[in-house]
Design a protein around this motif. Structure first.
Motif, PDB file in Angstrom:
ATOM      1  N   CYS A  72     -30.808   9.858  11.685  1.00  0.00           N
ATOM      2  CA  CYS A  72     -29.786   9.876  12.740  1.00  0.00           C
ATOM      3  C   CYS A  72     -28.754  10.959  12.484  1.00  0.00           C
ATOM      4  O   CYS A  72     -28.309  11.634  13.411  1.00  0.00           O
ATOM      5  CB  CYS A  72     -29.107   8.519  12.849  1.00  0.00           C
ATOM      6  N   ALA A 116     -23.543   9.973  14.677  1.00  0.00           N
ATOM      7  CA  ALA A 116     -24.904   9.468  14.869  1.00  0.00           C
ATOM      8  C   ALA A 116     -25.339   8.605  13.684  1.00  0.00           C
ATOM      9  O   ALA A 116     -26.063   7.618  13.869  1.00  0.00           O
ATOM     10  CB  ALA A 116     -25.872  10.635  15.066  1.00  0.00           C
ATOM     11  N   GLY A 162     -26.614   4.828  13.890  1.00  0.00           N
ATOM     12  CA  GLY A 162     -27.865   4.383  13.262  1.00  0.00           C
ATOM     13  C   GLY A 162     -27.657   3.186  12.355  1.00  0.00           C
ATOM     14  O   GLY A 162     -28.452   2.242  12.350  1.00  0.00           O
TER      15      GLY A 162
END
Length: 141
Positions: free
Chosen positions: A56, A96, A100
Motif C-alpha cells: 500500500c 496509503a 492498508g
C-alpha cells in the motif's frame, strides 16, 4: 553526494533504496518482537501486515506523486506511472499505508488503534533512514 552505496560491475546498490530498506528492516524487526502486544496471534498475520504496509505504501507513494507532478493528459503519464526511476511521495505512502493497516485490522478483527500505536513507533526511524538515503542520493538540491 553518494548516489550509489556499492557497485559490483553492472550491479549498483542505490543509497536511497539501501537506507530505506535498512530503516524498514530495523523497524519491522523491532515490531516482530512485539507482535503479540499488537494483537497478532499468528506469526503469518504479522507478515501479512508487513506486506500490506509495503504494498500500500509503494502504490500510494507513486499515485500521490503522479497526482502532484504529472498531468493525466500528459503523453508520458503511463510511462511515469510504471517507471522505476519516477518519483515517490512520502505523504502518499504514509496515507496509503495507514489505509492498508486499517483494512487489514478490520479483516483480522484487530483494534486499529492498538496496531497503529505500535506501528507509529517505527515511522520516525524509517523516515530518518529514508532522509539519510535522500541526502546521499542528492535529492536535496
Amino acid at each position: 553526494m553518494l548516489p550509489f552505496l556499492l557497485q559490483f560491475g553492472p550491479l549498483k546498490i542505490h543509497t536511497y533504496g539501501a537506507m530505506f530498506a535498512l530503516g524498514g528492516g530495523l523497524g519491522f524487526g523491532f515490531l516482530h518482537a512485539r507482535r503479540r502486544g499488537m494483537g497478532f496471534e499468528k506469526d503469518e498475520h504479522f507478515w501479512i501486515f508487513v506486506n500490506a504496509v509495503l504494498l500500500c505504501g509503494a502504490v500510494g507513494g507513486r499515485v500521490l506523486h503522479l497526482i502532484e507532478y504529472v498531468p493525466f493528459s500528459s503523453p508520458d503519464f503511463w510511462s511515469q506511472a510504471f517507471s522505476p526511476k519516477a518519483g515517490f511521495s512520502v505523504l502518499g505512502a504514509f496515507l496509503a499505508g495507514a489505509a492498508g493497516v486499517f483494512i487489514l485490522c478490520r479483516r483480522l478483527g484487530l483494534g486499529f488503534l492498538r496496531v497503529w500505536d505500535h506501528f507509529s513507533m517505527i515511522l520516525p526511524l524509517w523516515h530518518f533512514f529514508g532522509r539519510l538515503g535522500c541526502l546521499g542520493a542528492g535529492c536535496f538540491h
